[in-house]
Scaffold this active site. Sequence first.
Site, PDB file in Angstrom:
ATOM      1  N   GLU A 270      15.470  10.609 -26.482  1.00 27.53           N
ATOM      2  CA  GLU A 270      16.693  10.252 -27.196  1.00 27.53           C
ATOM      3  C   GLU A 270      16.867   8.761 -27.439  1.00 27.53           C
ATOM      4  OE1 GLU A 270      19.991  12.012 -25.086  1.00 27.53           O
ATOM      5  OE2 GLU A 270      19.483  14.024 -25.783  1.00 27.53           O
TER       6      GLU A 270
ATOM      7  N   HIS B 158      12.810   8.164 -19.955  1.00 28.18           N
ATOM      8  CA  HIS B 158      14.037   8.923 -20.182  1.00 28.18           C
ATOM      9  C   HIS B 158      15.196   7.989 -19.812  1.00 28.18           C
ATOM     10  CE1 HIS B 158      15.950  13.122 -20.262  1.00 28.18           C
ATOM     11  NE2 HIS B 158      16.957  12.306 -20.009  1.00 28.18           N
TER      12      HIS B 158
ATOM     13  N   GLU C 259      15.575  20.175 -25.010  1.00 30.58           N
ATOM     14  CA  GLU C 259      16.769  20.341 -24.183  1.00 30.58           C
ATOM     15  C   GLU C 259      17.781  21.180 -24.938  1.00 30.58           C
ATOM     16  OE1 GLU C 259      18.786  16.857 -22.617  1.00 30.58           O
ATOM     17  OE2 GLU C 259      16.873  15.878 -22.215  1.00 30.58           O
TER      18      GLU C 259
ATOM     19  N   TRP D 293      18.101  22.720 -20.443  1.00 34.82           N
ATOM     20  CA  TRP D 293      18.602  21.638 -19.606  1.00 34.82           C
ATOM     21  C   TRP D 293      19.730  22.209 -18.784  1.00 34.82           C
ATOM     22  CZ3 TRP D 293      16.918  16.694 -18.688  1.00 34.82           C
ATOM     23  CH2 TRP D 293      17.749  15.938 -17.852  1.00 34.82           C
TER      24      TRP D 293
ATOM     25  N   ASN E  94      16.499  17.804 -28.754  1.00 37.44           N
ATOM     26  CA  ASN E  94      17.543  18.107 -27.782  1.00 37.44           C
ATOM     27  C   ASN E  94      18.767  18.515 -28.590  1.00 37.44           C
ATOM     28  OD1 ASN E  94      15.759  17.202 -25.879  1.00 37.44           O
ATOM     29  ND2 ASN E  94      16.938  15.392 -25.284  1.00 37.44           N
TER      30      ASN E  94
ATOM     31  N   TYR F 129      22.579  20.263 -28.428  1.00 31.45           N
ATOM     32  CA  TYR F 129      23.699  20.749 -27.623  1.00 31.45           C
ATOM     33  C   TYR F 129      24.917  21.120 -28.456  1.00 31.45           C
ATOM     34  CZ  TYR F 129      21.436  18.858 -23.416  1.00 31.45           C
ATOM     35  OH  TYR F 129      20.579  18.599 -22.384  1.00 31.45           O
TER      36      TYR F 129
ATOM     37  N   GLU G  40      24.623  13.250 -13.911  1.00 36.07           N
ATOM     38  CA  GLU G  40      24.912  13.269 -15.338  1.00 36.07           C
ATOM     39  C   GLU G  40      25.400  11.887 -15.814  1.00 36.07           C
ATOM     40  OE1 GLU G  40      24.071  14.950 -17.775  1.00 36.07           O
ATOM     41  OE2 GLU G  40      25.510  14.407 -19.326  1.00 36.07           O
ATOM     42  N   TRP G  41      24.517  10.915 -15.675  1.00 30.78           N
ATOM     43  CA  TRP G  41      24.762   9.566 -16.196  1.00 30.78           C
ATOM     44  C   TRP G  41      26.174   9.074 -15.877  1.00 30.78           C
ATOM     45  CZ3 TRP G  41      20.051   8.086 -16.625  1.00 30.78           C
ATOM     46  CH2 TRP G  41      19.076   8.951 -17.101  1.00 30.78           C
TER      47      TRP G  41
ATOM     48  N   ARG H  58       0.837  -1.195   0.000  1.00 30.26           N
ATOM     49  CA  ARG H  58       0.000   0.000   0.000  1.00 30.26           C
ATOM     50  C   ARG H  58       0.871   1.243   0.000  1.00 30.26           C
ATOM     51  NH1 ARG H  58      -2.761   3.064   4.569  1.00 30.26           N
ATOM     52  NH2 ARG H  58      -4.225   4.369   3.436  1.00 30.26           N
TER      53      ARG H  58
ATOM     54  N   PHE I  87      24.958  20.681 -14.967  1.00 29.73           N
ATOM     55  CA  PHE I  87      24.218  21.286 -16.070  1.00 29.73           C
ATOM     56  C   PHE I  87      23.186  22.303 -15.597  1.00 29.73           C
ATOM     57  CE2 PHE I  87      25.855  18.119 -19.038  1.00 29.73           C
ATOM     58  CZ  PHE I  87      25.675  18.702 -20.290  1.00 29.73           C
TER      59      PHE I  87
HETATM   60  C1  GBH Z   1      20.916  14.529 -22.869  1.00 33.16           C
HETATM   61  O1  GBH Z   1      21.785  13.553 -23.296  1.00 33.16           O
HETATM   62  C2  GBH Z   1      20.024  13.787 -21.933  1.00 33.16           C
HETATM   63  O2  GBH Z   1      18.682  13.723 -22.386  1.00 33.16           O
HETATM   64  C3  GBH Z   1      20.073  14.284 -20.531  1.00 33.16           C
HETATM   65  O3  GBH Z   1      19.576  13.281 -19.694  1.00 33.16           O
HETATM   66  C4  GBH Z   1      21.489  14.685 -20.186  1.00 33.16           C
HETATM   67  O4  GBH Z   1      21.631  15.009 -18.840  1.00 33.16           O
HETATM   68  C5  GBH Z   1      21.811  15.867 -21.048  1.00 33.16           C
HETATM   69  O5  GBH Z   1      21.626  15.598 -22.402  1.00 33.16           O
HETATM   70  C6  GBH Z   1      23.233  16.366 -20.861  1.00 33.16           C
HETATM   71  O6  GBH Z   1      24.169  15.419 -21.276  1.00 33.16           O
HETATM   72  O7  GBH Z   1      29.410  10.912 -29.072  1.00 33.16           O
HETATM   73  O8  GBH Z   1      27.851   9.806 -30.584  1.00 33.16           O
HETATM   74  O9  GBH Z   1      27.308  10.046 -28.284  1.00 33.16           O
HETATM   75  C7  GBH Z   1      22.687  13.924 -24.255  1.00 33.16           C
HETATM   76  C8  GBH Z   1      23.678  12.776 -24.425  1.00 33.16           C
HETATM   77  C9  GBH Z   1      25.825  12.356 -25.298  1.00 33.16           C
HETATM   78  C10 GBH Z   1      24.057  12.881 -26.760  1.00 33.16           C
HETATM   79  C11 GBH Z   1      26.805  12.744 -26.335  1.00 33.16           C
HETATM   80  C12 GBH Z   1      25.017  13.278 -27.819  1.00 33.16           C
HETATM   81  C13 GBH Z   1      27.221  13.055 -28.607  1.00 33.16           C
HETATM   82  C14 GBH Z   1      27.253  12.187 -29.786  1.00 33.16           C
HETATM   83  N1  GBH Z   1      24.608  13.104 -25.469  1.00 33.16           N
HETATM   84  N2  GBH Z   1      26.236  12.581 -27.642  1.00 33.16           N
HETATM   85  S1  GBH Z   1      28.007  10.629 -29.394  1.00 33.16           S
END
Ligand code: GBH
Length: 435
Positions: A131, A85, A346, A381, A271, A273, A388-389, A65, A397
């Site tokens: 992603e 995610h 993002e 983001w 997303n 970056y 950060e994974w 519960r 970030f």
């Molecule tokens: C995003 O991931 C995520 O959604 C988020 O959870 C994370 O915190 C945020 O960005 C910041 O990193 O070298 O071929 O992989 C992005 C993960 C990793 C995607 C690096 C692009 C570059 C191309 N990124 N990648 S590759």
Amino acid sequence: IKVNGEFSSSPFPRSFLFGTASSSYQYEGAFLTDGKGLNNWDNFTHKPEQQDLDLMDYLGVNSYRFSISWARVLPRIQPFVTLTHYDIPQELADRYGPWLSREVQEDFEYYADICFKYFGDRVKYWATFNEPNVVVIRGYQSGIYPPSRCSSLFGNCTNGDSEKEPFIAAHNIILSHAAAVKIYRTKYQKEQEGNIGIVMNTLWLEPMSNSLGDKLAAERAQAFYLNWFLDPIIFGKYPKEMYEILGSSLPSLSKYDLEKLKNGLDFIGINYYSSFYVKDCIFSVCEPGPGNSKTEGSILRTAKRNGVLIGEPTDVDWLFVYPQGMSEIVTYIKERYNNIPMYITENGFGERDNPHTSIEDLLNDTRRVRNGADVRGYFAWSLLDNFEWNDGYTIRFGLHHVDYATLKRTKRLSANWYKQYIAKHMAGKRSSASA
Ligand code: GBH
């Protein structure tokens, strides 16, 4: 200025969403609390002690519960919700690898159905996956994310088959997405009046030179990164470059699959970056990478041209500051996918433990609006520093600094910069003079 068919003195329409982004696993830090089960990232980051579950197992109970916290539903904020995610229950990961069996499609559909049913009255923006291209590339090619599968094709490990598995995994994710969309369309959308889409990681891939070879190489690289997922969902077939290079290693879409895929998106979440140059390795001499000829169409992806970086480097090895890349990718998607609605889901900047971070350069870009693309929202983001994974807590970030010892949040310069930007540009916030 006319945007989305609305006139406004702000370059952003009234309905434009300004947000910050986050994800469950990176923020909540819940492990086995509040009734949460194990997922693939718990399993990847630490060998879990299943304390609570073990205790329940010992007791022999079959029921648990718990309660939902009313105050967790924030009434003044428009929720923009991602169904997965990067995370998936460990049990399913064990059973299906976790995307290698088509049976996972049905489970995802079941999960999505529950979310729509119980939260759909309040959630008007649903993203099925975050992603999936990164999930597949990092999970089944380079092996640096769970389930850590790769093969000699990509270097480090031998427990996978990088020639086949990424494409099978992607196929199952695409069809899981389609199944969720179909349920939403048939059972919920009319009454709930929400939107459903998918969030892709994007890179702007600039041809290294004006040569036809490099232009085609950049197109191949995009086919194997972005269009791999969006083409089947939107056009019902994989990009032609993939058919040409992979032939029968590419899973085929059955009539039944195509039926499910039909009308598979209301919006694309982008997303963005960073950007890279792409060089052709078929007709020119180069060492292909990071993939190989079979899986990425023989391209070299690199941040440098004639010794000069595409953008300012950062503490994050894949992140170069190149704001134009956001306009480029938005325009690319607009043209390829018939001006479908888009959200920048993002965009951000990571630093290694430095308390003063500005995202100014990354945000200072309004060409995406001026070029007439249907961009309907922007999410920075991220609201807070978070997990950060693979980099754990060493890369920050956040617009807000988090002291992990006390969990105290402190505004960075960028938080105030974003606040001022929103105050200035959010159409609804402006005085009636804007009419
Ligand atoms: C995003 O991931 C995520 O959604 C988020 O959870 C994370 O915190 C945020 O960005 C910041 O990193 O070298 O071929 O992989 C992005 C993960 C990793 C995607 C690096 C692009 C570059 C191309 N990124 N990648 S590759």
